[in-house]
Design an enzyme around this catalytic site. Structure first.
Site, PDB file in Angstrom:
ATOM      1  N   GLY A   1      54.134  59.767  48.321  1.00 47.46           N
ATOM      2  CA  GLY A   1      53.565  58.742  49.271  1.00 47.46           C
ATOM      3  C   GLY A   1      52.682  57.843  48.604  1.00 47.46           C
ATOM      4  O   GLY A   1      52.764  56.548  48.716  1.00 47.46           O
TER       5      GLY A   1
ATOM      6  N   GLY B   1      56.940  63.808  45.222  1.00 46.12           N
ATOM      7  CA  GLY B   1      57.508  64.419  46.639  1.00 46.12           C
ATOM      8  C   GLY B   1      58.906  65.437  46.215  1.00 46.12           C
ATOM      9  O   GLY B   1      58.914  66.229  45.602  1.00 46.12           O
TER      10      GLY B   1
ATOM     11  N   ARG C   1      51.716  70.458  40.658  1.00 47.24           N
ATOM     12  CA  ARG C   1      50.631  69.666  40.956  1.00 47.24           C
ATOM     13  C   ARG C   1      49.360  70.604  40.212  1.00 47.24           C
ATOM     14  O   ARG C   1      48.432  70.035  39.886  1.00 47.24           O
ATOM     15  CB  ARG C   1      50.251  69.614  42.276  1.00 47.24           C
ATOM     16  CG  ARG C   1      51.301  68.744  42.921  1.00 47.24           C
ATOM     17  CD  ARG C   1      51.112  68.397  44.491  1.00 47.24           C
ATOM     18  NE  ARG C   1      52.037  67.202  44.709  1.00 47.24           N
ATOM     19  CZ  ARG C   1      52.216  66.823  46.145  1.00 47.24           C
ATOM     20  NH1 ARG C   1      51.854  67.902  47.013  1.00 47.24           N
ATOM     21  NH2 ARG C   1      52.834  65.904  46.435  1.00 47.24           N
TER      22      ARG C   1
ATOM     23  N   LYS D   1      64.599  59.348  56.147  1.00 46.67           N
ATOM     24  CA  LYS D   1      64.501  57.968  56.931  1.00 46.67           C
ATOM     25  C   LYS D   1      64.193  56.787  56.105  1.00 46.67           C
ATOM     26  O   LYS D   1      63.478  56.684  55.332  1.00 46.67           O
ATOM     27  CB  LYS D   1      63.062  58.285  57.914  1.00 46.67           C
ATOM     28  CG  LYS D   1      63.241  59.661  58.717  1.00 46.67           C
ATOM     29  CD  LYS D   1      61.985  59.656  59.530  1.00 46.67           C
ATOM     30  CE  LYS D   1      62.179  61.091  60.584  1.00 46.67           C
ATOM     31  NZ  LYS D   1      60.881  61.060  61.470  1.00 46.67           N
TER      32      LYS D   1
END
Length: 403
Positions: free
Chosen positions: A384, A360, A37, A202
């Site tokens: 995200g 991510g 990043r 998830k």
């Protein structure tokens, strides 16, 4: 949306330019374990500095609770940015206090400073518009121009992302322009077949993007912890694997919709299982067992896709025209459970498709597993943010940059 090239053409020499970057890098103590990043924002910072701007770089790191916390200091990121730029980068030990004011005030044309973690001030993430606005006012006092280049934060309605651009002339940096351009290729200009590979822990984190992609994708591959909710929905035993029982109705609905629309939904046919979660610190051998996806023992959990699933997924990616991948296939941090994620990454490398790694953990896995980043069409800096864009949501940080 004004571009940074348009801003540079207008002239920035002598101006204080606030660059909202995403320096939210993983740390082991004070050691950066993945500087992707930071490297991503270098082109924007360098272009501004070379044009004579006095560049003020700001970012969040982690989730401090609105107060200074040394564990989340941006000092290591500032030092690394200086190494990448090949120039000294000043560091302010606060966000809008005496150190920030003095550090920014001491910049000469072409110099760069980083101010401390924005989330050390509660106003950055406040849900109260007035509190957030007050912090944005203080940040605005440090600059003459705003450049948004922290793609990983554009889905957050935070002071430095959403409120600050309204207070200053603003433009999009190179990274945001690139990220948005890539995402448009996944929504508006898709080469088919369009294959989506989704993993991660998830299923609830991916429901929105699955819902949206059912209208666009030709094929969806499911792995990671979320796969066990799908397998359970089909009536299979999943043992002690990660499971979100409350999401089973939604999963069943999506499987039915996929069938009705002719979207191929592909689930694991075999998995690696163990009675114990692996030790990620020592990386001690885990000795997993491979079983059919419909034969997971009641006292064991699935931790990676198996060898037959790896072959299956590679075959489903081989003829793709466009691929979007978000989420690892297993616990890739441990070598005994990294092969599924590695197989998907290798399939993307081998594919002639336009391939996008959706930020991510997927982006981290690509680097940790030793792949050449240039072998992929694009590696996003914002997992995200990428998912919310693909869900069709309005991202506050992008909306704020629109004229």
């Amino acid at each position: 949306m004004k571009t940074i090239d348009e801003l540079l053409a207008e002239g920035v020499s002598g101006k204080r330019v606030f660059v909202r970057a995403d320096l939210n890098v993983p740390l082991d103590g004070t050691t950066i374990t993945d500087d992707g990043r930071i490297r991503a924002v270098v082109p924007t910072v360098k272009a501004l500095a070379d044009a004579g701007a006095r560049v003020v770089v700001a970012s969040h790191l982690g989730r401090p609770k609105g107060a200074p916390d040394p564990a989340f200091s941006l000092a290591p990121a500032a030092a690394r940015l200086g190494e990448l730029l090949g120039a000294e980068v000043a560091f302010a030990t606060d966000t809008v206090g005496e150190s920030a004011t003095a550090t920014v005030g001491g910049l000469a044309d072409g110099q760069v400073a980083v101010i401390e973690n924005l989330r050390f001030n509660a106003g950055e993430t406040s849900k109260d518009d007035a509190e957030r606005g007050a912090f944005a006012d203080r940040l605005a006092a440090l600059a003459d121009v705003y450049v948004g280049d922290g793609f990983g934060a554009v889905h957050r309605k935070h002071a430095s992302v959403f409120d600050l651009p309204a207070r200053l002339p603003h433009a999009a940096g190179y990274l945001i322009a690139t990220e948005v351009g890539v995402l448009k290729k996944l929504t508006d200009d898709v080469r088919r077949p369009y294959v989506v590979a989704l993993g991660g822990a998830k299923v609830s984190d991916k429901l929105g993007v699955i819902d949206h992609l059912l209208e666009k994708a030709d094929r969806i591959l499911i792995g990671g912890g979320m796969a066990y909710t799908f397998l359970k929905a089909q009536g299979h035993e999943v043992g002690i694997s990660l499971l979100q029982k409350d999401q089973i109705p939604a999963v069943l609905e999506y499987l039915e919709r996929a069938k009705a629309r002719g979207v191929e939904f592909v689930l694991p046919v075999d998995v690696l299982v163990s009675a114990e979660f692996p030790d990620l610190k020592t990386k001690a051998p885990a000795n997993p067992t491979t079983v059919a996806a419909d034969a997971i023992p009641a006292d064991e959990e699935g931790l990676d896709i198996g060898p037959e699933t790896r072959k299956l997924y590679a075959s489903k990616l081989a003829d793709a025209g466009t691929v979007f991948w978000n989420g690892p296939m297993g616990v890739f941090e441990h070598p005994d459970y990294a092969e599924g994620t590695k197989a998907v990454a290798q399939a993307l490398v081998d594919s002639p498709a336009f391939t996008v790694v959706g930020g991510g953990d997927s982006a981290a896995a690509v680097r940790i597993l030793g792949f050449d980043e240039k072998a992929f069409g694009h590696i996003s800096t914002g997992g995200g943010a990428s998912l919310e864009y693909l869900e069709g949501k309005t991202l506050p940080g992008l909306a704020a940059l629109e004229d």
